[in-house]
Design an enzyme around this catalytic site. Structure first.
Site, mmCIF file in Angstrom:
data_model
loop_
_atom_site.group_PDB
_atom_site.id
_atom_site.type_symbol
_atom_site.label_atom_id
_atom_site.label_comp_id
_atom_site.label_asym_id
_atom_site.label_seq_id
_atom_site.Cartn_x
_atom_site.Cartn_y
_atom_site.Cartn_z
ATOM 1 N N SER A 82 25.319 62.062 11.464
ATOM 2 C CA SER A 82 24.483 63.230 11.243
ATOM 3 C C SER A 82 25.220 64.398 10.600
ATOM 4 O O SER A 82 25.530 64.357 9.412
ATOM 5 C CB SER A 82 23.836 63.634 12.567
ATOM 6 O OG SER A 82 22.615 64.286 12.334
ATOM 7 N N LYS A 110 22.540 58.601 10.151
ATOM 8 C CA LYS A 110 21.426 59.387 10.687
ATOM 9 C C LYS A 110 21.118 60.497 9.687
ATOM 10 O O LYS A 110 21.899 61.417 9.518
ATOM 11 C CB LYS A 110 21.736 59.992 12.047
ATOM 12 C CG LYS A 110 20.565 60.833 12.583
ATOM 13 C CD LYS A 110 20.861 61.471 13.922
ATOM 14 C CE LYS A 110 19.677 62.313 14.385
ATOM 15 N NZ LYS A 110 19.491 63.531 13.569
ATOM 16 N N GLN A 127 16.280 67.528 13.545
ATOM 17 C CA GLN A 127 15.375 67.794 14.662
ATOM 18 C C GLN A 127 15.321 69.300 14.951
ATOM 19 O O GLN A 127 16.301 70.010 14.747
ATOM 20 C CB GLN A 127 15.825 67.070 15.942
ATOM 21 C CG GLN A 127 15.552 65.588 15.951
ATOM 22 C CD GLN A 127 16.387 64.820 14.962
ATOM 23 O OE1 GLN A 127 17.586 65.021 14.839
ATOM 24 N NE2 GLN A 127 15.746 63.939 14.197
#
Length: 479
Positions: free
Chosen positions: A302, A327, A331
């Site tokens: 990420s 990833k 979010q």
């Protein structure tokens, strides 16, 4: 973006560590008195009416009494689960409070980032220096059971609640490691997990080394301070290490990349559900005057991948190690009116060149420019000889011990778990070298000494093949 605002931009692979104004369609009054979902007026839908109908049937006809808040939480959890997204989650008030504590400076637990992968609770990476790392838990380990309770079917949040506990207490986990057919049982003593996320030092020949273990509130400031200190000490080249870094807060990685990528080039792009892609660019006109290399592996996820993609594509920084986790989503954690929380995926992030690296539909991670795989012995699990092992023993822990003996130069001759005569000779040699009774039997004292020596070996920079390749990569271009 402030740390404690109502919405927090997250770039995490899991939720162990776990914009704009949001108007919730959920009222905080019980169904049947005032409708939980508005079923009249221009904004009502047949689906909202259906929810009200189901609620009334449950309240009127279900054989037991059930609290309204339990039904509300269940409905919201069900809606989020229907998304089929491992990174979206609904948290009630208690869970939301724990989630915010995850973003604080410390918490009590075992110190591992986890996610759901292929239907199983999977370790992304243990935190540096954590009980999980010391116990031998590795990236990609699948956690099957916790204190004899199956993790099957649990959400990440529910599983984490089973793993956490007071400092000093013990938790027993059963893991399945890729490439190993036997389930391993590991006991971990919980501890306070400080979130010190940046570790910098000077290596020989004025090569600076900065390890970033997570992107939290203070990471960017700590990182830039560490870089400045190394520059003051005459750094001629830099290695940035994000191996086993599961990600973190978006603003942290953005602030770091803004100071490393030159000429106001792109750092990353964000693609929301509606609207054009938004590009985020560097804030400096020139890059660093010294060469940089970056270390990555399958535990880099990420936010780590954002930094890797930015440095690779916009700054020409070579990446050394293994392909990253993959990833590529962002979010947002949104506080609801009653202090519960909705964490949902709101966008994709893309590299400067527009590549989506997500393992669920993208290119599945960022590949290194120089691939260096770790030695096989790094997969060795912990050993604990409560029952001594001797010649003709055949056990997974014997296999782990053989890997360790081999790594330390004691040549057991085999690493398949069978304790033969050569393994006995290897054990005897290790015992003699470390002031132990030279019995050739692996008892508790021998196992403990072997494990400690093996950990020291793994922590020795000279034994870190990926780091050594990164050092040579930087030194080639140093002035």
């Amino acid at each position: 973006m402030e740390f404690r605002k109502k919405t927090v931009a997250l770039l995490m692979a899991g939720s162990m560590l776990i914009g704009g104004v949001v108007t919730s369609a959920v009222m905080m009054t019980p169904w049947g008195k005032e409708s939980l979902v508005q079923t009249s007026g221009k904004n009502s839908t047949p689906y909202q009416a259906k929810m009200d109908e189901a609620y009334r049937i449950i309240k009127e006809r279900y054989v037991r009494d059930v609290a309204d808040d339990k039904l509300i939480d269940g409905a919201l959890k069900g809606m989020v689960q229907a998304l089929g997204d491992p990174y979206s989650d609904y948290m009630n008030q208690t869970e939301a409070k724990e989630f915010l504590q995850d973003l604080d400076s410390s918490f009590s637990g075992i110190g591992a980032e986890v996610t759901i992968k292929n239907g199983r609770l999977t370790v992304v990476s243990p935190i540096k220096g954590s009980p999980a790392e010391r116990a031998g838990i590795r990236p990609d380990d699948q956690i099957l059971r916790v204190n004899e309770m199956s993790m099957e079917g649990l959400s990440v949040k529910e599983a984490v609640a089973k793993i956490r506990g007071p400092k000093g207490s013990k938790v027993n986990v059963e893991i399945l490691r890729p490439g190993v057919s036997t389930v391993q049982k590991i006991s971990v003593v919980r501890d306070e997990i400080p979130l010190i996320t940046v570790h910098g030092k000077m290596l020989p020949d004025q090569v600076g080394y900065v390890q970033v273990t997570q992107f939290s509130k203070d990471t960017a400031a700590e990182f830039l301070k560490s870089i400045a200190s190394l520059e003051k000490d005459g750094m001629k080249g830099l290695i940035i290490d994000v191996r086993q870094n599961p990600g973190g807060l978006l603003p942290a990685v953005q602030q770091m990349a803004e100071q490393l990528v030159p000429s106001k080039k792109p750092i990353f792009q964000v693609e929301a559900k509606d609207g054009p892609k938004k590009k985020f660019t560097s804030k400096v006109s020139e890059g660093k005057p010294y060469p940089i290399a970056m270390l990555i592996n399958k535990g880099s996820a990420s936010a780590s991948e954002i930094l890797a993609g930015a440095l690779k594509e916009s700054a020409g920084v070579p990446l050394v190690g293994e392909t990253t986790f993959g990833k590529g989503t962002v979010q947002t954690a949104i506080d609801l009116a009653d202090a519960s929380n909705l964490k949902i995926t709101v966008a994709k992030w893309l590299t400067p060149n527009g590549n989506w690296v997500d393992q669920h539909g993208g290119t599945k991670g960022i590949k290194p420019d120089v691939e260096v795989k770790p030695p096989a012995y790094t997969a060795a699990g912990p050993i604990n000889a409560d029952t001594p092992w001797k010649k003709d023993s055949n056990d997974l822990q014997v296999k782990n011990a053989q890997w360790m003996l081999d790594a330390l130069g004691f040549a057991p001759g085999r690493t398949d778990g069978y304790f033969d005569g050569k393994t006995e000779t290897s054990v005897t040699a290790f015992q003699k070298a470390n002031g132990l009774s030279a019995s050739g039997v692996v008892d508790k004292n021998t196992a403990e000494k072997l494990l400690n020596k093996f950990r020291e070996h793994l922590q020795d920079p000279k034994q870190d093949a990926q780091l050594q390749v990164a050092v040579q990569t930087v030194k080639k271009n140093m002035k």
